[in-house]
Design a protein around this motif. Structure first.
Motif, mmCIF file in Angstrom:
data_model
loop_
_atom_site.group_PDB
_atom_site.id
_atom_site.type_symbol
_atom_site.label_atom_id
_atom_site.label_comp_id
_atom_site.label_asym_id
_atom_site.label_seq_id
_atom_site.Cartn_x
_atom_site.Cartn_y
_atom_site.Cartn_z
ATOM 1 N N VAL A 53 0.821 -1.216 0.000
ATOM 2 C CA VAL A 53 0.000 0.000 0.000
ATOM 3 C C VAL A 53 0.853 1.263 0.000
ATOM 4 O O VAL A 53 0.313 2.373 0.055
ATOM 5 N N ASP A 54 2.184 1.110 -0.052
ATOM 6 C CA ASP A 54 3.032 2.293 -0.159
ATOM 7 C C ASP A 54 2.744 2.994 -1.482
ATOM 8 O O ASP A 54 2.308 2.391 -2.453
ATOM 9 N N MET A 55 2.985 4.294 -1.531
ATOM 10 C CA MET A 55 2.648 5.089 -2.707
ATOM 11 C C MET A 55 3.450 4.625 -3.923
ATOM 12 O O MET A 55 4.674 4.491 -3.848
ATOM 13 N N ILE A 56 2.760 4.364 -5.020
ATOM 14 C CA ILE A 56 3.430 3.934 -6.251
ATOM 15 C C ILE A 56 4.017 5.161 -6.935
ATOM 16 O O ILE A 56 3.278 6.077 -7.322
ATOM 17 N N LEU B 23 -9.534 8.660 -7.092
ATOM 18 C CA LEU B 23 -8.950 8.858 -5.758
ATOM 19 C C LEU B 23 -7.606 8.143 -5.627
ATOM 20 O O LEU B 23 -6.620 8.720 -5.151
ATOM 21 N N SER B 24 -7.532 6.885 -6.075
ATOM 22 C CA SER B 24 -6.283 6.134 -5.972
ATOM 23 C C SER B 24 -5.285 6.535 -7.047
ATOM 24 O O SER B 24 -4.079 6.434 -6.848
ATOM 25 N N GLN B 25 -5.777 6.981 -8.200
ATOM 26 C CA GLN B 25 -4.857 7.492 -9.219
ATOM 27 C C GLN B 25 -4.123 8.722 -8.691
ATOM 28 O O GLN B 25 -2.901 8.853 -8.878
ATOM 29 N N ARG B 26 -4.838 9.602 -8.004
ATOM 30 C CA ARG B 26 -4.233 10.834 -7.493
ATOM 31 C C ARG B 26 -3.309 10.573 -6.307
ATOM 32 O O ARG B 26 -2.340 11.306 -6.094
ATOM 33 N N THR B 27 -3.605 9.543 -5.514
ATOM 34 C CA THR B 27 -2.828 9.299 -4.288
ATOM 35 C C THR B 27 -1.809 8.172 -4.431
ATOM 36 O O THR B 27 -0.906 8.050 -3.612
ATOM 37 N N GLY B 28 -1.953 7.336 -5.457
ATOM 38 C CA GLY B 28 -0.988 6.270 -5.687
ATOM 39 C C GLY B 28 -1.059 5.118 -4.710
ATOM 40 O O GLY B 28 -0.110 4.344 -4.591
ATOM 41 N N THR B 29 -2.176 4.964 -4.015
ATOM 42 C CA THR B 29 -2.315 3.857 -3.075
ATOM 43 C C THR B 29 -3.709 3.279 -3.177
ATOM 44 O O THR B 29 -4.557 3.779 -3.929
ATOM 45 N N GLY C 200 -7.629 1.935 -2.240
ATOM 46 C CA GLY C 200 -8.783 2.720 -1.831
ATOM 47 C C GLY C 200 -8.918 2.915 -0.346
ATOM 48 O O GLY C 200 -9.277 4.005 0.122
ATOM 49 N N ALA C 201 -8.649 1.856 0.419
ATOM 50 C CA ALA C 201 -8.804 1.953 1.870
ATOM 51 C C ALA C 201 -7.852 2.987 2.466
ATOM 52 O O ALA C 201 -8.256 3.844 3.260
ATOM 53 N N LEU C 202 -6.570 2.943 2.067
ATOM 54 C CA LEU C 202 -5.611 3.889 2.613
ATOM 55 C C LEU C 202 -5.866 5.295 2.070
ATOM 56 O O LEU C 202 -5.753 6.284 2.785
ATOM 57 N N ALA C 203 -6.245 5.386 0.789
ATOM 58 C CA ALA C 203 -6.534 6.688 0.183
ATOM 59 C C ALA C 203 -7.719 7.366 0.862
ATOM 60 O O ALA C 203 -7.793 8.597 0.918
ATOM 61 N N SER C 204 -8.642 6.572 1.396
ATOM 62 C CA SER C 204 -9.816 7.147 2.059
ATOM 63 C C SER C 204 -9.439 7.922 3.311
ATOM 64 O O SER C 204 -10.240 8.695 3.841
ATOM 65 N N GLY C 205 -8.193 7.759 3.772
ATOM 66 C CA GLY C 205 -7.715 8.516 4.922
ATOM 67 C C GLY C 205 -7.720 10.008 4.666
ATOM 68 O O GLY C 205 -7.747 10.809 5.607
ATOM 69 N N ALA C 206 -7.730 10.408 3.388
ATOM 70 C CA ALA C 206 -7.792 11.836 3.055
ATOM 71 C C ALA C 206 -9.094 12.452 3.527
ATOM 72 O O ALA C 206 -9.150 13.647 3.821
ATOM 73 N N SER D 29 -6.342 1.200 -10.164
ATOM 74 C CA SER D 29 -6.195 2.565 -10.682
ATOM 75 C C SER D 29 -4.970 3.255 -10.090
ATOM 76 O O SER D 29 -4.489 4.242 -10.657
ATOM 77 N N ARG D 30 -4.414 2.768 -8.983
ATOM 78 C CA ARG D 30 -3.205 3.370 -8.394
ATOM 79 C C ARG D 30 -1.994 3.197 -9.294
ATOM 80 O O ARG D 30 -0.996 3.903 -9.156
ATOM 81 N N TYR D 31 -2.064 2.245 -10.217
ATOM 82 C CA TYR D 31 -0.960 2.020 -11.149
ATOM 83 C C TYR D 31 -1.102 2.836 -12.433
ATOM 84 O O TYR D 31 -0.265 2.758 -13.321
ATOM 85 N N VAL D 32 -2.170 3.616 -12.532
ATOM 86 C CA VAL D 32 -2.367 4.479 -13.707
ATOM 87 C C VAL D 32 -1.719 5.829 -13.415
ATOM 88 O O VAL D 32 -2.024 6.466 -12.406
ATOM 89 N N PRO D 33 -0.796 6.291 -14.263
ATOM 90 C CA PRO D 33 -0.089 7.558 -13.989
ATOM 91 C C PRO D 33 -1.033 8.761 -13.978
ATOM 92 O O PRO D 33 -2.082 8.752 -14.625
ATOM 93 N N ASN D 34 -0.639 9.788 -13.239
ATOM 94 C CA ASN D 34 -1.458 10.996 -13.148
ATOM 95 C C ASN D 34 -1.546 11.745 -14.478
ATOM 96 O O ASN D 34 -2.445 12.561 -14.672
ATOM 97 N N SER D 35 -0.611 11.461 -15.374
ATOM 98 C CA SER D 35 -0.649 12.104 -16.684
ATOM 99 C C SER D 35 -1.788 11.550 -17.548
ATOM 100 O O SER D 35 -2.185 12.160 -18.532
ATOM 101 N N HIS D 36 -2.307 10.398 -17.140
ATOM 102 C CA HIS D 36 -3.415 9.783 -17.883
ATOM 103 C C HIS D 36 -4.719 10.499 -17.547
ATOM 104 O O HIS D 36 -4.940 10.907 -16.408
#
Length: 482
Positions: A19-22, A85-91, A93-99, A237-244
């Motif tokens: 779950v570390d940031m990709i 949400l996970s594309q923007r945070t790189g982790t 869904g559960a951990l990203a929901s911490g935002a 979706s955490r593996y999809v780059p933010n440029s996408h």
């Protein structure tokens, strides 16, 4: 991290990321992969059995068709944006929901994910094993007893565990294979069963006594399937780059969910309408009603179809267990979840029919918790305009932008709790019936009411009592993802 280390991770056969940031340089996925994951995982007899329910509820063919189409469209559209949400945070869904829930409040999403993933995993293994038993009986005369069922469960469990342990790339590969192989068999089965099908099939006795209450129930039940995937989407979706393009990603998520479910559930409803006794379990009914020369393909579809969905569930459960803050790595947590899942499967082998109904009812109750969780994350994403500090999600201290009050965002937790309670009041399952169900004619408004109430309460509370995270999220800072 050195370039050599990155290259070793990229070429490792087992995914080393948890779950570390990709990092951006390791995000080599795309929206089409998310499409295949969500599409391919639906061709499982456990999912198809849910698609047969409109017919079991007493609806005719065309009523069942539109209940499936409308319900799946609503559910699929609802989960599309959560992929961002996970594309923007790189982790995940559960951990990203911490935002939005706080760095400690994310435990809500983690626990929901684990429970629903293990429940669906058990359902996939049981239905896959049922296909093994029913197909083996017709092809080779094997016993339909507990021993054969246990062997089938072991085979499906072991393969799904291996897929989940290998990680993201292998899960995606299996989903792609499932999309083409199992999807083709399921669609061809429509033509195989066509001679028994009556397009004017009018159904039987309505489950709720009238057409519209029964139709609404069927529509909402199938809509719950896409909703239940909300905690899983971020794993990919955490593996999809933010440029996408985020719009394309959300579209691929919704489309993959709808296409997969529709192509699996509509044929299931079609085939179920040809079964003489609607009390017959779906797997037994369609394998028993298939021509002898089609038994092998449809049995293969039943067994292999359970693998992508089961692997997806275990993979997600392992990530969520890791996100609880333990020092265990993803592979270890996935193995733990596989053991827990098989223990549940083993218990259910003694009485699969009852256990499937229990798990189905339990999963519906859990979806009542997932729905406000999804709604709150979507409202939160809108309020912060999609801007996050990903590194702060991994910082469980007062210096984190998402510390809120002792690690919990109180408005989010209160909104989720109220949404959950309201949803339970309208829940109708085999293991629990809320007191308000009779007021709405027996229609299960559980997850729809919980989502609406959760979203409205959270929006109101967040505007009345703004927290520091909303302010920080709009600042220009080095680690903010726009």
């Amino acid at each position: 991290m050195s370039n050599q280390t990155v290259k070793m991770k990229e070429h490792s056969s087992i995914e080393t990321r948890g779950v570390d940031m990709i990092p951006e340089n390791e995000r080599n996925s795309k929206a089409s992969n998310v499409f295949y994951v969500l599409c391919g995982s639906q061709f499982a007899f456990g999912i198809m059995a849910i698609g047969s329910l409109p017919i079991v509820f007493g609806l005719g063919w065309w009523a069942a068709f539109w209940a499936l189409t409308v319900g799946l469209a609503i559910g699929s559209i609802a989960i599309g944006p959560i992929s961002i949400l996970s594309q923007r945070t790189g982790t995940n869904g559960a951990l990203a929901s911490g935002a939005h829930f706080g760095v400690k409040g994310r435990i809500i999403g983690s626990l929901l994910n684990i429970v629903i993933a293990i429940g669906f995993y058990a359902l996939m293994v049981w239905t896959g094993a049922q296909a093994f038993v029913a197909g083996g009986h017709r092809l080779f005369g094997w016993s339909e007893g507990t021993g054969t069922l246990l062997i089938g469960c072991i085979i499906v469990s072991v393969i799904t565990a291996i897929v989940a342990i290998m990680g993201h790339k292998v899960v995606v590969l299996f989903e792609k294979i499932g999309t083409y192989l199992v999807g083709s068999i399921v669609i061809l089965s429509v033509f195989i069963f066509a001679s028994k099908f009556n397009v004017s099939y009018e159904g039987g006795h309505y489950l709720l006594g009238g057409f519209w209450p029964t139709w609404a129930l069927a529509m909402l039940v199938v809509a719950s399937v896409p909703i239940s995937y909300a905690p899983f989407v971020g794993d990919y979706s955490r593996y999809v780059p933010n440029s996408h393009s985020s719009t394309k990603l959300a579209g691929a998520t919704s489309l993959g969910m709808f296409v997969g479910c529709w192509l699996a559930m509509v044929p299931a409803s079609f085939m179920m309408s040809t079964v003489k006794d609607l009390s017959t379990p779906f797997v037994t009914g369609i394998i028993g009603g298939a021509p002898s020369w089609w038994i092998a393909p449809i049995t293969i579809a039943g067994i292999f179809g359970a693998l992508p969905n089961g692997g997806l569930c275990l993979y997600s459960a392992g990530l969520s267990l890791e996100s609880l803050g333990w020092t265990l790595k993803r592979v270890t947590t996935t193995i733990i979840m596989a053991i827990v899942g098989f223990f549940l499967v083993f218990i259910g082998v003694q009485d699969v029919s009852n256990m499937i109904h229990l798990i189905d009812g339990f999963v519906i109750i859990i979806i009542v918790g997932v729905s406000p969780w999804l709604a709150i994350n979507l409202v939160g994403h809108y309020l912060v305009k999609g801007r996050y500090k990903p590194l702060d999600l991994h910082n469980s201290s007062t210096s984190s932008s998402y510390w809120y009050s002792s690690g919990f965002n109180i408005p989010a937790v209160i909104s989720w709790t109220i949404g959950l309670i309201v949803g339970l009041l309208f829940t109708s399952t085999s293991i629990f019936t809320g007191p308000f169900v009779s007021v709405v004619g027996g229609i299960d408004l559980s997850f729809t009411s919980s989502a609406l109430v959760g979203a409205i309460v959270y929006y109101a509370l967040t505007n009345l009592f703004p927290y520091r995270s909303r302010e920080v999220s709009s600042e220009v800072a080095e680690n903010i993802v726009p």
